[in-house]
Design a protein around this motif. Structure first.
Motif, short mmCIF file in Angstrom:
data_model
loop_
_atom_site.label_atom_id
_atom_site.label_comp_id
_atom_site.label_asym_id
_atom_site.label_seq_id
_atom_site.Cartn_x
_atom_site.Cartn_y
_atom_site.Cartn_z
N ALA A 218 0.84 -1.21 0.00
CA ALA A 218 0.00 0.00 0.00
C ALA A 218 0.87 1.26 0.00
CB ALA A 218 -0.94 -0.01 1.21
N HIS A 219 1.99 1.20 0.71
CA HIS A 219 2.92 2.33 0.70
C HIS A 219 3.45 2.57 -0.71
CE1 HIS A 219 5.93 5.08 2.47
NE2 HIS A 219 6.73 4.61 1.53
N ALA A 220 3.85 1.48 -1.37
CA ALA A 220 4.43 1.61 -2.72
C ALA A 220 3.41 2.13 -3.72
CB ALA A 220 4.97 0.25 -3.18
N ALA A 221 2.14 1.79 -3.50
CA ALA A 221 1.09 2.12 -4.47
C ALA A 221 0.32 3.39 -4.09
CB ALA A 221 0.12 0.95 -4.61
N LYS A 222 0.85 4.18 -3.17
CA LYS A 222 0.08 5.35 -2.71
C LYS A 222 -0.21 6.33 -3.85
CE LYS A 222 -0.05 9.25 0.47
NZ LYS A 222 0.71 10.12 1.37
N THR A 223 0.77 6.57 -4.71
CA THR A 223 0.58 7.61 -5.74
C THR A 223 0.64 7.07 -7.17
OG1 THR A 223 2.95 8.14 -5.82
CG2 THR A 223 1.61 9.34 -4.20
N ARG A 224 0.81 5.77 -7.33
CA ARG A 224 0.86 5.20 -8.69
C ARG A 224 0.53 3.72 -8.64
NH1 ARG A 224 6.33 2.81 -9.18
NH2 ARG A 224 7.68 3.75 -7.62
N PRO A 225 0.06 3.16 -9.73
CA PRO A 225 -0.22 1.72 -9.75
C PRO A 225 1.07 0.92 -9.81
CG PRO A 225 -0.57 2.65 -11.93
CD PRO A 225 -0.26 3.81 -11.02
N LEU A 226 1.01 -0.34 -9.42
CA LEU A 226 2.15 -1.25 -9.56
C LEU A 226 1.79 -2.28 -10.62
CD1 LEU A 226 2.80 -2.04 -5.76
CD2 LEU A 226 3.51 -0.02 -7.07
N THR A 227 2.70 -2.47 -11.56
CA THR A 227 2.44 -3.42 -12.64
C THR A 227 2.69 -4.84 -12.17
OG1 THR A 227 2.89 -1.82 -14.37
CG2 THR A 227 3.25 -4.12 -14.94
N ALA A 228 1.94 -5.79 -12.73
CA ALA A 228 2.11 -7.21 -12.42
C ALA A 228 3.58 -7.59 -12.53
CB ALA A 228 1.28 -8.05 -13.38
N GLY A 229 4.05 -8.34 -11.53
CA GLY A 229 5.45 -8.72 -11.50
C GLY A 229 6.29 -7.77 -10.66
N SER A 230 5.64 -6.81 -10.00
CA SER A 230 6.38 -5.94 -9.08
C SER A 230 6.85 -6.76 -7.88
CB SER A 230 5.48 -4.78 -8.61
OG SER A 230 5.31 -3.84 -9.64
N ILE A 231 8.09 -6.54 -7.49
CA ILE A 231 8.69 -7.26 -6.36
C ILE A 231 8.82 -6.29 -5.19
CG2 ILE A 231 10.67 -8.60 -5.56
CD1 ILE A 231 11.37 -9.08 -8.53
N ILE A 232 8.24 -6.68 -4.05
CA ILE A 232 8.29 -5.83 -2.85
C ILE A 232 9.08 -6.56 -1.78
CG2 ILE A 232 6.91 -4.51 -1.19
CD1 ILE A 232 6.22 -3.72 -4.04
N GLY A 233 10.16 -5.95 -1.32
CA GLY A 233 11.03 -6.60 -0.35
C GLY A 233 10.77 -6.15 1.07
N SER A 234 11.17 -7.00 2.00
CA SER A 234 10.93 -6.75 3.44
C SER A 234 12.02 -5.88 4.06
CB SER A 234 10.91 -8.07 4.19
OG SER A 234 12.21 -8.67 4.18
N GLY A 235 13.18 -5.79 3.42
CA GLY A 235 14.35 -5.27 4.12
C GLY A 235 14.98 -6.37 4.95
N THR A 236 16.18 -6.10 5.44
CA THR A 236 16.95 -7.09 6.20
C THR A 236 16.17 -7.57 7.41
OG1 THR A 236 18.93 -5.88 5.57
CG2 THR A 236 19.17 -7.53 7.30
N VAL A 237 15.99 -8.89 7.49
CA VAL A 237 15.28 -9.47 8.63
C VAL A 237 16.14 -9.30 9.88
CG1 VAL A 237 14.31 -11.59 9.59
CG2 VAL A 237 14.08 -11.10 7.13
N SER A 238 15.52 -8.86 10.95
CA SER A 238 16.28 -8.53 12.16
C SER A 238 15.39 -8.69 13.38
CB SER A 238 16.78 -7.09 12.05
OG SER A 238 17.47 -6.70 13.21
N ASN A 239 15.85 -9.49 14.33
CA ASN A 239 15.09 -9.70 15.57
C ASN A 239 15.83 -9.07 16.74
OD1 ASN A 239 13.87 -13.15 15.06
ND2 ASN A 239 13.28 -11.23 14.08
N ARG A 240 15.05 -8.46 17.63
CA ARG A 240 15.63 -8.02 18.89
C ARG A 240 15.94 -9.23 19.77
NH1 ARG A 240 11.50 -3.09 19.79
NH2 ARG A 240 10.27 -4.56 18.61
N ASP A 241 16.78 -9.03 20.74
CA ASP A 241 17.05 -10.06 21.72
C ASP A 241 15.83 -10.20 22.64
OD1 ASP A 241 18.99 -11.88 22.21
OD2 ASP A 241 20.00 -10.70 23.76
#
Lengths: 338, 338
Positions: free
Chosen positions: B245-268
């Motif tokens: 939803a953040h990526a599509a706020k001001t424009r459509p996303l075409t089929a095949g758009s890849i949305i990444g999570s960013g580096t996975v990171s857990n607190r202790d």
């Protein structure tokens, strides 16, 4: 040759267009522009023959060319990397907000990775959900490359320029400060860009293209009135081969990569920030510059950003007044509720 | 179903892969994954039938699946938008350089537009021209969407997630400060990313996928030793529908758009920045975090970035220890002079 993608499916249907933009014929050597770029060494000579036949009146199936039938030459692309080559523009933006221009900005190009998945056709409306986002045009030049290896030099990069187009790099000015403040560059502030109806091979530009810069005025109009006519070669601190080499420093660029110039911007003859056209200047290729110059000169911003119903037109004419790329001509419309 | 793109041409050749990753068969319903995504509603049911036939041993032409024969599931894509959903990671980065984390970072996702034109296959080497650039891995999860309209809500966005993959978001740490300092985000600091051999439809993950997050550890190894095993659902401040939803706020996303999570990171468990695996912690999904925690804890950075000959491996195992996506397994090599 001149190439257009007629609206059809997701990638359009590649067509050759006559020099005077009056006639077109569907390409036989490739169905789409991306397919042609994927194998440009093979496709380009064939397309050139087809273009010559069209020019000579020998092309079977030729038809009247309509700019309104065009998608962007690449309706979706694998890369849109937009430079900010006219440092005058960057300097003005910063001056208006009281920020210094770092000296390094004259040596090291600014470039952002733009969204390339959903480009607008030259006459597609700009759909805007909220006027408060501060919609602006940015009139630019862009080149399309073939495959560029990682680590290419500017000298080598020049040979990878295969096509030239005009761009309206649509921007949402009021979303920019918040987004850049987060540190990761533009995202929501840069919705879909629009491109000229036609992409040109460099040879079509004759002496106006020197292999590095395009020596012609870029004409922008707002609701019919000329907003700017800066020369695209003047004050272009970083030429296209330099921008390509910057983009390819750490990774290769795939065929069909689009590299933009950033907003074309000329200094005034006296070195100042440039005058409006109605004051004898060359004007501006975006409203942000108009507003910044107003602020610098009078302390007050008078010009609003684009609102619903506004129309922007971007084109480039040759010495005889003939349109080279066709016109980007877009109306601002309210984004339809879903 | 599980999908892979075997190395062939620019876009690979789409194949169905068995659940245990032992067998594959060329897809009949679409030649490439992008073609399938372009018409997913039609292609997906046919591909699902082909996958079922493979699973049942009824598929003609099935062959042994080799992860080394794979390109990225989308060898080139129209969009790669990478979030930074694990705010713990962002907080650590900033803490190490003495910068505060703005409160808004817990409410407003960080996302950058990445280059999508030249992805690496899961076993392709990472070619590096200069070790001084500070090469790092970033182990992430990514989803692939169909066409997403502009202005979509997170609730609506969830239904647009069609595939899930693993990513190595290759980063050049020592180029980041200079590049972000210029204000336009990453460009040279983010060379080509690599993806897992296989992309999964969400149903393949059973209860591990709740429609928003992936509840399994993401396993990263450096030269055979476990670097990290953080759970991809824990501490994920922004879930995938929110990122879309953040990526599509001001424009459509075409089929095949890849949305990444960013580096996975857990607190202790104690809320701290997490311990190395050999100290009983969950470790880290990138070397930058290792180094930041060293700096925070001891004042000294001991761990270097990646050097020529290093090997990184990223995978995700199910409860039975079976690899779900196959492994990203890459060696760092010196970029060949041209």
């Amino acid at each position: 040759m001149k190439l257009a993608s007629l609206k059809q499916g997701r990638d359009g249907r590649l067509a050759l267009v006559s020099r005077d933009l009056s006639r077109a014929v569907l390409a036989q050597a490739a169905e789409t522009l991306q397919a042609a770029l994927d194998d440009w060494a093979t496709a380009a000579p064939k397309l050139a023959e087809e273009a010559a036949a069209l020019e000579d009146g020998r092309a079977a199936g030729a038809f009247t060319f309509e700019e309104s039938a065009c998608a962007a030459p690449l309706p979706r692309a694998y890369q849109w990397a937009d430079g900010s080559a006219y440092v005058n523009h960057v300097k003005l933006v910063r001056q208006a907000r009281g920020a210094e221009l770092p000296e390094s900005f004259w040596e090291d190009p600014l470039m952002y990775q733009g969204g390339s998945d959903s480009f607008l056709g030259p006459q597609d409306p700009i759909e805007l959900a909220d006027e408060a986002w501060g919609l602006d045009l940015e009139a630019e030049i862009a080149v399309v490359t073939d495959d560029v290896p990682s680590g290419v030099t500017p000298q080598q990069a020049a040979g990878h320029i295969k096509l030239i187009m005009l761009v309206n790099d649509v921007s949402l000015r009021n979303l920019i400060p918040g987004e850049l403040g987060k540190g990761f560059g533009f995202f929501q502030a840069k919705p879909s860009s629009a491109f000229s109806p036609v992409a040109l091979t460099p040879d079509e530009l004759g002496e106006a293209w020197d292999g590095r810069r395009l020596h012609l005025p870029l004409l922008s109009r707002l609701n019919g009135a000329v907003l700017g006519k800066p020369n695209a070669a003047e004050d272009m601190t970083f030429d296209f081969p330099t921008l390509i080499a910057h983009a390819a420093k750490t990774r290769p660029l795939t065929a069909g990569s689009i590299i933009g110039s950033g907003t074309v911007s000329n200094r005034d003859a006296d070195g100042g920030p440039g005058k409006p056209v109605d004051q004898g200047g060359l004007g501006y290729a975006c409203l942000a510059e108009v507003r910044m110059v107003e602020k610098i000169r009078t302390g007050e911003i008078a010009t609003p950003f684009l609102t619903f119903g506004d129309r922007v037109r971007i084109e480039m004419l040759d010495a005889d007044g003939q349109s080279l790329f066709g016109a980007i001509d877009q109306e601002v419309r309210r984004h339809a509720e879903r």
